[in-house]
Design a protein around this motif. Structure first.
Motif, PDB file in Angstrom:
ATOM      1  N   GLU A 107       0.816  -1.274   0.056  1.00 18.34           N
ATOM      2  CA  GLU A 107       0.105   0.068   0.166  1.00 18.34           C
ATOM      3  C   GLU A 107       0.825   1.321   0.099  1.00 18.34           C
ATOM      4  OE1 GLU A 107      -3.048   2.318   2.911  1.00 18.34           O
ATOM      5  OE2 GLU A 107      -2.445   0.048   3.461  1.00 18.34           O
ATOM      6  N   HIS A 108       1.913   1.302   0.838  1.00 20.01           N
ATOM      7  CA  HIS A 108       2.625   2.403   0.997  1.00 20.01           C
ATOM      8  C   HIS A 108       3.748   2.551  -0.348  1.00 20.01           C
ATOM      9  CE1 HIS A 108       5.251   5.414   2.497  1.00 20.01           C
ATOM     10  NE2 HIS A 108       6.487   4.620   2.529  1.00 20.01           N
ATOM     11  N   ARG A 109       4.102   1.515  -0.737  1.00 21.54           N
ATOM     12  CA  ARG A 109       5.035   1.279  -1.786  1.00 21.54           C
ATOM     13  C   ARG A 109       4.556   1.984  -3.261  1.00 21.54           C
ATOM     14  NH1 ARG A 109      10.464   1.029  -2.997  1.00 21.54           N
ATOM     15  NH2 ARG A 109      10.848   0.146  -5.342  1.00 21.54           N
ATOM     16  N   HIS A 110       3.084   1.617  -3.431  1.00 24.24           N
ATOM     17  CA  HIS A 110       2.220   2.034  -4.782  1.00 24.24           C
ATOM     18  C   HIS A 110       1.628   3.006  -4.539  1.00 24.24           C
ATOM     19  CE1 HIS A 110       3.976  -1.651  -6.737  1.00 24.24           C
ATOM     20  NE2 HIS A 110       3.799  -2.235  -5.663  1.00 24.24           N
ATOM     21  N   GLY A 111       1.358   3.448  -3.365  1.00 25.49           N
ATOM     22  CA  GLY A 111       0.406   4.837  -3.199  1.00 25.49           C
ATOM     23  C   GLY A 111      -1.027   4.502  -3.591  1.00 25.49           C
ATOM     24  N   TRP A 112      -1.529   3.384  -3.193  1.00 22.57           N
ATOM     25  CA  TRP A 112      -2.772   2.904  -3.153  1.00 22.57           C
ATOM     26  C   TRP A 112      -3.631   3.894  -2.252  1.00 22.57           C
ATOM     27  CZ3 TRP A 112      -1.862  -2.933  -2.279  1.00 22.57           C
ATOM     28  CH2 TRP A 112      -1.195  -3.425  -3.317  1.00 22.57           C
ATOM     29  N   ASN A 113      -4.710   4.355  -2.799  1.00 16.89           N
ATOM     30  CA  ASN A 113      -5.794   4.925  -1.694  1.00 16.89           C
ATOM     31  C   ASN A 113      -5.981   4.551  -0.741  1.00 16.89           C
ATOM     32  OD1 ASN A 113      -8.571   5.631  -0.822  1.00 16.89           O
ATOM     33  ND2 ASN A 113      -8.382   6.917  -2.661  1.00 16.89           N
ATOM     34  N   ARG A 114      -5.755   5.247   0.462  1.00 15.97           N
ATOM     35  CA  ARG A 114      -5.479   4.515   1.923  1.00 15.97           C
ATOM     36  C   ARG A 114      -7.040   4.382   2.357  1.00 15.97           C
ATOM     37  NH1 ARG A 114      -3.959   9.423   5.812  1.00 15.97           N
ATOM     38  NH2 ARG A 114      -5.426  11.026   5.261  1.00 15.97           N
ATOM     39  N   TRP A 115      -7.956   5.184   1.971  1.00 18.34           N
ATOM     40  CA  TRP A 115      -9.307   4.941   2.602  1.00 18.34           C
ATOM     41  C   TRP A 115      -9.822   3.758   1.846  1.00 18.34           C
ATOM     42  CZ3 TRP A 115     -10.165   7.987   6.434  1.00 18.34           C
ATOM     43  CH2 TRP A 115      -9.432   9.267   6.512  1.00 18.34           C
ATOM     44  N   LEU A 116      -9.613   3.542   0.405  1.00 13.76           N
ATOM     45  CA  LEU A 116     -10.124   2.083  -0.105  1.00 13.76           C
ATOM     46  C   LEU A 116      -9.568   0.999   0.542  1.00 13.76           C
ATOM     47  CD1 LEU A 116     -12.054   0.812  -2.183  1.00 13.76           C
ATOM     48  CD2 LEU A 116     -10.095   1.164  -3.920  1.00 13.76           C
ATOM     49  N   VAL A 117      -8.312   1.074   0.484  1.00 14.60           N
ATOM     50  CA  VAL A 117      -7.433   0.099   0.987  1.00 14.60           C
ATOM     51  C   VAL A 117      -7.829  -0.287   2.566  1.00 14.60           C
ATOM     52  CG1 VAL A 117      -5.076  -0.703   1.480  1.00 14.60           C
ATOM     53  CG2 VAL A 117      -5.514   0.333  -0.568  1.00 14.60           C
ATOM     54  N   GLY A 118      -7.732   1.060   3.423  1.00 15.19           N
ATOM     55  CA  GLY A 118      -8.186   0.680   4.429  1.00 15.19           C
ATOM     56  C   GLY A 118      -9.636   0.073   4.872  1.00 15.19           C
ATOM     57  N   ALA A 119     -10.747   0.317   4.141  1.00 14.42           N
ATOM     58  CA  ALA A 119     -11.951  -0.208   4.221  1.00 14.42           C
ATOM     59  C   ALA A 119     -11.775  -1.798   3.710  1.00 14.42           C
ATOM     60  CB  ALA A 119     -12.810   0.294   3.135  1.00 14.42           C
ATOM     61  N   LEU A 120     -10.935  -2.073   2.779  1.00 13.80           N
ATOM     62  CA  LEU A 120     -10.901  -3.464   2.426  1.00 13.80           C
ATOM     63  C   LEU A 120      -9.922  -4.290   3.735  1.00 13.80           C
ATOM     64  CD1 LEU A 120      -9.812  -3.012  -1.525  1.00 13.80           C
ATOM     65  CD2 LEU A 120     -11.844  -3.812  -0.477  1.00 13.80           C
ATOM     66  N   LYS A 121      -9.084  -3.642   3.969  1.00 12.01           N
ATOM     67  CA  LYS A 121      -8.232  -4.256   5.027  1.00 12.01           C
ATOM     68  C   LYS A 121      -9.115  -4.444   6.425  1.00 12.01           C
ATOM     69  CE  LYS A 121      -4.717  -1.237   5.340  1.00 12.01           C
ATOM     70  NZ  LYS A 121      -3.644  -0.798   5.623  1.00 12.01           N
ATOM     71  N   THR A 122     -10.118  -3.554   6.525  1.00  8.32           N
ATOM     72  CA  THR A 122     -10.939  -3.814   7.789  1.00  8.32           C
ATOM     73  C   THR A 122     -12.083  -4.909   7.285  1.00  8.32           C
ATOM     74  OG1 THR A 122     -10.834  -1.387   8.144  1.00  8.32           O
ATOM     75  CG2 THR A 122     -12.632  -2.837   9.176  1.00  8.32           C
ATOM     76  N   VAL A 123     -12.612  -4.939   6.307  1.00  8.81           N
ATOM     77  CA  VAL A 123     -13.393  -6.131   5.935  1.00  8.81           C
ATOM     78  C   VAL A 123     -12.598  -7.408   6.119  1.00  8.81           C
ATOM     79  CG1 VAL A 123     -14.845  -7.172   4.033  1.00  8.81           C
ATOM     80  CG2 VAL A 123     -14.909  -4.722   4.502  1.00  8.81           C
ATOM     81  N   TRP A 124     -11.467  -7.440   5.366  1.00 10.08           N
ATOM     82  CA  TRP A 124     -10.328  -8.733   5.696  1.00 10.08           C
ATOM     83  C   TRP A 124     -10.461  -9.190   7.079  1.00 10.08           C
ATOM     84  CZ3 TRP A 124      -4.636  -8.262   4.738  1.00 10.08           C
ATOM     85  CH2 TRP A 124      -4.105  -9.586   5.032  1.00 10.08           C
ATOM     86  N   PHE A 125      -9.953  -7.906   7.936  1.00 11.35           N
ATOM     87  CA  PHE A 125      -9.694  -8.587   9.275  1.00 11.35           C
ATOM     88  C   PHE A 125     -10.940  -9.060  10.027  1.00 11.35           C
ATOM     89  CE2 PHE A 125      -9.529  -6.967  13.711  1.00 11.35           C
ATOM     90  CZ  PHE A 125      -8.613  -7.790  14.031  1.00 11.35           C
ATOM     91  N   VAL A 126     -12.092  -8.374   9.637  1.00  7.97           N
ATOM     92  CA  VAL A 126     -13.302  -8.788  10.477  1.00  7.97           C
ATOM     93  C   VAL A 126     -13.645 -10.290   9.997  1.00  7.97           C
ATOM     94  CG1 VAL A 126     -15.720  -8.195  10.489  1.00  7.97           C
ATOM     95  CG2 VAL A 126     -14.165  -6.368  10.901  1.00  7.97           C
ATOM     96  N   GLY A 127     -13.676 -10.379   8.556  1.00 13.32           N
ATOM     97  CA  GLY A 127     -14.062 -11.621   8.223  1.00 13.32           C
ATOM     98  C   GLY A 127     -12.906 -12.851   8.679  1.00 13.32           C
ATOM     99  N   VAL A 128     -11.729 -12.373   8.995  1.00 12.17           N
ATOM    100  CA  VAL A 128     -10.714 -13.439   9.581  1.00 12.17           C
ATOM    101  C   VAL A 128     -11.146 -13.848  11.111  1.00 12.17           C
ATOM    102  CG1 VAL A 128      -8.416 -13.800  10.307  1.00 12.17           C
ATOM    103  CG2 VAL A 128      -8.821 -13.028   7.868  1.00 12.17           C
ATOM    104  N   MET A 129     -11.570 -12.484  11.690  1.00 14.63           N
ATOM    105  CA  MET A 129     -11.935 -12.763  13.077  1.00 14.63           C
ATOM    106  C   MET A 129     -13.207 -13.512  13.214  1.00 14.63           C
ATOM    107  SD  MET A 129      -9.902 -11.263  15.070  1.00 14.63           S
ATOM    108  CE  MET A 129      -8.569 -11.805  13.907  1.00 14.63           C
ATOM    109  N   GLU A 130     -14.301 -13.452  12.292  1.00 11.72           N
ATOM    110  CA  GLU A 130     -15.513 -14.289  12.436  1.00 11.72           C
ATOM    111  C   GLU A 130     -15.100 -15.488  12.221  1.00 11.72           C
ATOM    112  OE1 GLU A 130     -18.438 -12.705  12.772  1.00 11.72           O
ATOM    113  OE2 GLU A 130     -18.823 -10.871  12.038  1.00 11.72           O
ATOM    114  N   LEU A 131     -14.215 -15.717  11.327  1.00 14.38           N
ATOM    115  CA  LEU A 131     -13.845 -17.327  10.982  1.00 14.38           C
ATOM    116  C   LEU A 131     -13.173 -17.777  12.229  1.00 14.38           C
ATOM    117  CD1 LEU A 131     -13.495 -19.806   9.107  1.00 14.38           C
ATOM    118  CD2 LEU A 131     -11.157 -18.692   8.226  1.00 14.38           C
TER     119      LEU A 131
END
Length: 229
Positions: free
Chosen positions: A101-125
């Motif tokens: 994310e830092h290396r390629h300058g991805w949109n932090r809000w979009l990536v942050g939202a995707l990471k949050t969904v990823w984390f929550v999904g793993v916690m649910e599992l």
């Protein structure tokens, strides 16, 4: 960069990836086998996997994660797979995703939202696995109805802090790895500037000859002035 310098840099990177894998394996092995340390095992194993990323070793970082995952299967990952899943599915890969994310300058809000969904999904599992193995009893009956929503809401809030902490940890790791890399190599002593070789004898005698000619010219000029008077 000379061949020896390139070889030294390559050796340092390989050693860094190996140390990263070893530390992450130790932390995860402790977390898998000591009940009170499983959460800290995720944390410190993730920090250990930041070492190759401090030198822009994306492949090295992924290989360190993959090797750690395979080794951890031998140190309790198979018997306690429900504890190992969070590292395998999230904590081991999270540092690499943050680096990209830092290396390629991805949109932090979009990536942050995707990471949050990823984390929550793993916690649910993870909750589902823990509950199947340990048959967890919640302190209040109403929580059984709302547990999935509670995990989602609580996980999203917790992840904001956790992601911020991991980004700060990566910067700290970058700083110390750069210090080690800069002081670990042998520094070559400064070389004196190259000078064009000259014939000292020729220079000396050339200067002497020029001085003699100059003196003869002055004497002739004085004689001419004397005759004129």
């Amino acid at each position: 960069m000379g061949a020896s310098e390139a070889m030294r840099k390559r050796s340092f990177q390989i050693a860094l990836a190996a140390v990263s894998c070893a530390l992450a394996t130790v932390f995860m092995a402790l977390g898998l086998n000591i009940p009170a340390a499983f959460a800290s095992g995720y944390l410190f194993a993730s920090i250990a996997l930041m070492l190759p990323l401090a030198k822009d070793m994306r492949l090295g970082g992924f290989l360190a994660y993959a090797a750690t995952s395979l080794l951890c299967l031998l140190f309790g990952g198979i018997q306690q797979f429900y504890k190992f899943v969070p590292f395998l599915a999230f904590f081991g890969l999270h540092p690499l995703v943050n680096y990209l994310e830092h290396r390629h300058g991805w949109n932090r809000w979009l990536v942050g939202a995707l990471k949050t969904v990823w984390f929550v999904g793993v916690m649910e599992l993870s909750w589902w696995l823990f509950d199947r193995v340990l048959a967890i009893e919640l302190p209040f009956a109403w929580m059984n109805t709302w547990i999935w929503l509670l995990i989602a809401a609580g996980g999203a809030v917790f992840f904001i802090f956790y992601d911020w902490l991991m980004i700060r940890c990566q910067k700290l790791v970058d700083f110390y790895v750069s210090k080690i890399d800069r002081t670990g190599g042998r520094r070559q002593p400064p070389q004196p500037p190259q000078q064009t070789p000259r014939d000292d004898a020729e220079e000396i005698f050339g200067s002497t000859e020029r001085n003699n000619k100059q003196n003869d010219g002055e004497k002739e000029e004085k004689r001419d002035n004397g005759e004129g008077h």
